[in-house]
Design an enzyme around this catalytic site. Structure first.
Site, PDB file in Angstrom:
ATOM      1  N   HIS A 130       0.873  -1.184   0.000  1.00 55.88           N
ATOM      2  CA  HIS A 130       0.000   0.000   0.000  1.00 55.88           C
ATOM      3  C   HIS A 130       0.910   1.234   0.000  1.00 55.88           C
ATOM      4  CE1 HIS A 130      -2.701   2.990   1.904  1.00 55.88           C
ATOM      5  NE2 HIS A 130      -3.712   2.219   1.544  1.00 55.88           N
ATOM      6  N   ASP A 207       3.114  -4.298   8.128  1.00 50.18           N
ATOM      7  CA  ASP A 207       1.906  -3.500   7.961  1.00 50.18           C
ATOM      8  C   ASP A 207       0.728  -4.453   8.125  1.00 50.18           C
ATOM      9  OD1 ASP A 207      -0.367  -2.354   6.961  1.00 50.18           O
ATOM     10  OD2 ASP A 207       0.551  -1.562   5.139  1.00 50.18           O
ATOM     11  N   GLN A 210      -4.489  -4.992   7.019  1.00 52.52           N
ATOM     12  CA  GLN A 210      -5.484  -5.938   6.476  1.00 52.52           C
ATOM     13  C   GLN A 210      -5.428  -7.295   7.161  1.00 52.52           C
ATOM     14  OE1 GLN A 210      -7.835  -5.152   4.469  1.00 52.52           O
ATOM     15  NE2 GLN A 210      -7.117  -3.146   3.798  1.00 52.52           N
ATOM     16  N   LYS A 233     -10.313  -0.854  10.616  1.00 53.45           N
ATOM     17  CA  LYS A 233     -10.436  -2.075   9.807  1.00 53.45           C
ATOM     18  C   LYS A 233     -10.767  -3.266  10.705  1.00 53.45           C
ATOM     19  CE  LYS A 233      -7.425  -0.340   6.299  1.00 53.45           C
ATOM     20  NZ  LYS A 233      -8.099   0.327   5.197  1.00 53.45           N
ATOM     21  N   CYS A 371      -4.931   2.538  -3.435  1.00 49.76           N
ATOM     22  CA  CYS A 371      -3.669   3.056  -2.876  1.00 49.76           C
ATOM     23  C   CYS A 371      -2.544   2.042  -3.049  1.00 49.76           C
ATOM     24  CB  CYS A 371      -3.812   3.434  -1.404  1.00 49.76           C
ATOM     25  SG  CYS A 371      -4.968   4.764  -1.139  1.00 49.76           S
TER      26      CYS A 371
HETATM   27  N1  C6P Z   1      -6.339   0.526   2.963  1.00 46.07           N
HETATM   28  C1  C6P Z   1      -8.189   0.082   1.452  1.00 46.07           C
HETATM   29  O1  C6P Z   1      -9.293   0.326   0.985  1.00 46.07           O
HETATM   30  P1  C6P Z   1      -5.019   3.906   7.243  1.00 46.07           P
HETATM   31  O2  C6P Z   1      -5.602   4.743   6.117  1.00 46.07           O
HETATM   32  O3  C6P Z   1      -3.827   4.564   7.877  1.00 46.07           O
HETATM   33  O4  C6P Z   1      -6.037   3.449   8.220  1.00 46.07           O
HETATM   34  O5  C6P Z   1      -4.498   2.542   6.554  1.00 46.07           O
HETATM   35  C2  C6P Z   1      -3.594   2.606   5.473  1.00 46.07           C
HETATM   36  C3  C6P Z   1      -3.323   1.244   4.948  1.00 46.07           C
HETATM   37  C4  C6P Z   1      -2.057   0.699   5.113  1.00 46.07           C
HETATM   38  N2  C6P Z   1      -1.780  -0.543   4.707  1.00 46.07           N
HETATM   39  C5  C6P Z   1      -2.704  -1.321   4.129  1.00 46.07           C
HETATM   40  C6  C6P Z   1      -2.358  -2.724   3.726  1.00 46.07           C
HETATM   41  C7  C6P Z   1      -4.003  -0.826   3.929  1.00 46.07           C
HETATM   42  O6  C6P Z   1      -4.923  -1.603   3.369  1.00 46.07           O
HETATM   43  C8  C6P Z   1      -4.318   0.498   4.326  1.00 46.07           C
HETATM   44  C9  C6P Z   1      -5.678   1.082   4.055  1.00 46.07           C
HETATM   45  C10 C6P Z   1      -7.665   0.964   2.577  1.00 46.07           C
HETATM   46  O7  C6P Z   1      -7.514  -0.849   1.053  1.00 46.07           O
HETATM   47  C11 C6P Z   1      -7.741   2.406   2.186  1.00 46.07           C
HETATM   48  S1  C6P Z   1      -6.782   2.772   0.750  1.00 46.07           S
END
Ligand code: C6P
Length: 413
Positions: A130, A207, A210, A233, A371
């Protein structure tokens, strides 16, 4: 319990009743929410915990002698202990509250990597990251002169492990990898990667954005040095997340933001800093967010993360089988081990148009690059449509998705 019996025992209809938002109609149709990878919905237990906190306990934390401030501090620090248990961290000193995964990774980039890395040093990521696990490292490279290396993925959306291992060397200082890919659903063998990275003397950041809703995470057993995730999430509130860091590392890292709460003493000449974890928590934190996150962890564990995961695997298998039969539909991301994410394209129909048509049928999916633009470039596509499953999804949701895709095919021929 075996995966099969756990899935059989799982009552998604009952779980669904815990999520009031799912009871509504969208565009005159019952809502079918298939966008949990972007943000999960919140169960009543989380909504009520936040309401209880806001109604009875709210004040600022750490600074007051009065009863409400003490209640708020207790709730906030209690949430930290809950997060420690959730991750099986050794100490609450290793649990830093942040806004989310993005902020957690930026904290490590600026406080750990930037001061230590320089020309000749390397940070290793993979081709399925991401943007939150790419851009902060590019910024560090520009600031410090170190180099970003990328381990490639294959056409199934799996990290090419041999190539990744081949990129590891004494120059590698940090390996930063998604535990689960948001765009493809791939579950990455992070434990194996962490072992290999450590044998080269590199540290490991995972990270987990997910991963946490779909798998029990034990940071000690994974062997990672840093683990980042977002509350939203995990069926918790937005604006709250966790950075886990090994205590010895966090201890050596300088604060990255200055302000109230992160200091011990301040004069105009010099300030001294608070102890862990508050050294990294400048300013008033998201107190109700932390309370909601703790309630979300309680909720997910009360369902049983393994039972939820088995249920989601069943839905993923059902949806994969159904979508494979649709002419012109291509599934993007066919790794052997996947979490509850299903990305696809439909010939002749841009994913955004597809998402709009599905929305008119009440089916909420995500469309775009998620993203993860380098993943889209790798597959030579601008975007995908992505359905993702959570604990509240049912087989009926999969059938609604398939029926809505049938409507889209009628529109686009
Ligand atoms: N992915 C998706 O629709 P934040 O925005 O900080 O809570 O998470 C960012 C982020 C970082 N790593 C991974 C693997 C992610 O999936 C995400 C957020 C969302 O897939 C929004 S783009």
């Amino acid at each position: 319990m075996s995966a099969v019996s756990a899935a059989a025992a799982f009552d998604a209809e009952r779980v669904r009743a815990d999520f009031p938002i799912l009871g509504q109609q969208v565009n005159g149709r019952p809502l079918v929410y298939l966008d949990s990878a972007a943000s999960g919905q919140r169960p009543l237990a989380v909504l009520r915990a936040v309401e209880r906190y806001e109604t009875h306990c709210h004040s600022n934390v750490h600074r007051g002698v009065h009863a409400l401030s003490q209640a708020a501090t207790e709730a906030f620090e209690g949430a930290r202990e809950r997060a420690r248990r959730f991750l099986n961290a050794r100490s609450t000193r290793e649990i830093v509250f942040v806004r989310g995964t993005t902020e957690a990774i930026n904290l490590v980039a600026q406080s750990f990597a930037r001061p230590r890395l320089g020309p000749g040093d390397e940070i290793l990521i993979t081709g399925l990251e991401h943007h939150a696990n790419i851009v902060p490292w590019q910024m560090v490279c520009a600031q410090s002169g170190c180099t970003l290396k990328v381990a490639p993925i294959d056409r199934r959306g799996e990290v090419e492990l041999d190539r990744l291992l081949g990129l590891l060397s004494a120059r590698t200082r940090l390996v930063a990898v998604a535990h689960v890919s948001n765009a493809l659903g791939t579950i990455v063998p992070v434990k194996r990667i962490a072992e290999a990275a450590h044998s080269c003397g590199a540290l490991v950041l995972l990270d987990g954005a997910q991963a946490v809703p779909h798998t029990a995470v034990d940071v000690r057993s994974l062997g990672c040095d840093f683990y980042a995730f977002s509350g939203h999430k995990l069926y918790g509130p937005t604006g709250i997340g966790v950075l886990y860091g090994r205590e010895e590392l966090l201890e050596e890292m300088p604060p990255w933001q200055g302000g109230g709460d992160m200091i011990r003493t301040v004069t105009f000449e010099k300030s001294t800093y608070n102890e862990l974890p508050w050294k990294f928590e400048a300013g008033t934190p998201n107190i109700s967010g932390a309370v909601g996150l703790a309630a979300a962890m309680d909720y997910l564990e009360s369902l049983g993360i393994e039972a939820v995961a088995a249920h989601e695997r069943r839905l993923l298998a059902l949806a994969t089988g159904e979508l494979e039969r649709i002419p012109g539909l291509e599934i993007i991301g066919t790794a052997t081990h996947k979490a509850a994410v299903l990305s696809f394209t439909l010939r002749g129909c841009h994913p955004h148009d597809l998402g709009t048509i599905l929305d008119t049928e009440g089916v909420a999916i995500r469309t775009g690059h998620h993203c993860a633009m380098p993943v889209m470039s790798f597959f030579d596509i601008p975007a995908t449509a992505r359905a993702s499953f959570g604990c509240y999804n049912t087989e009926a949701d999969v059938h609604a998705l398939v029926a809505a895709l049938g409507k889209a095919r009628e529109v686009f021929g």
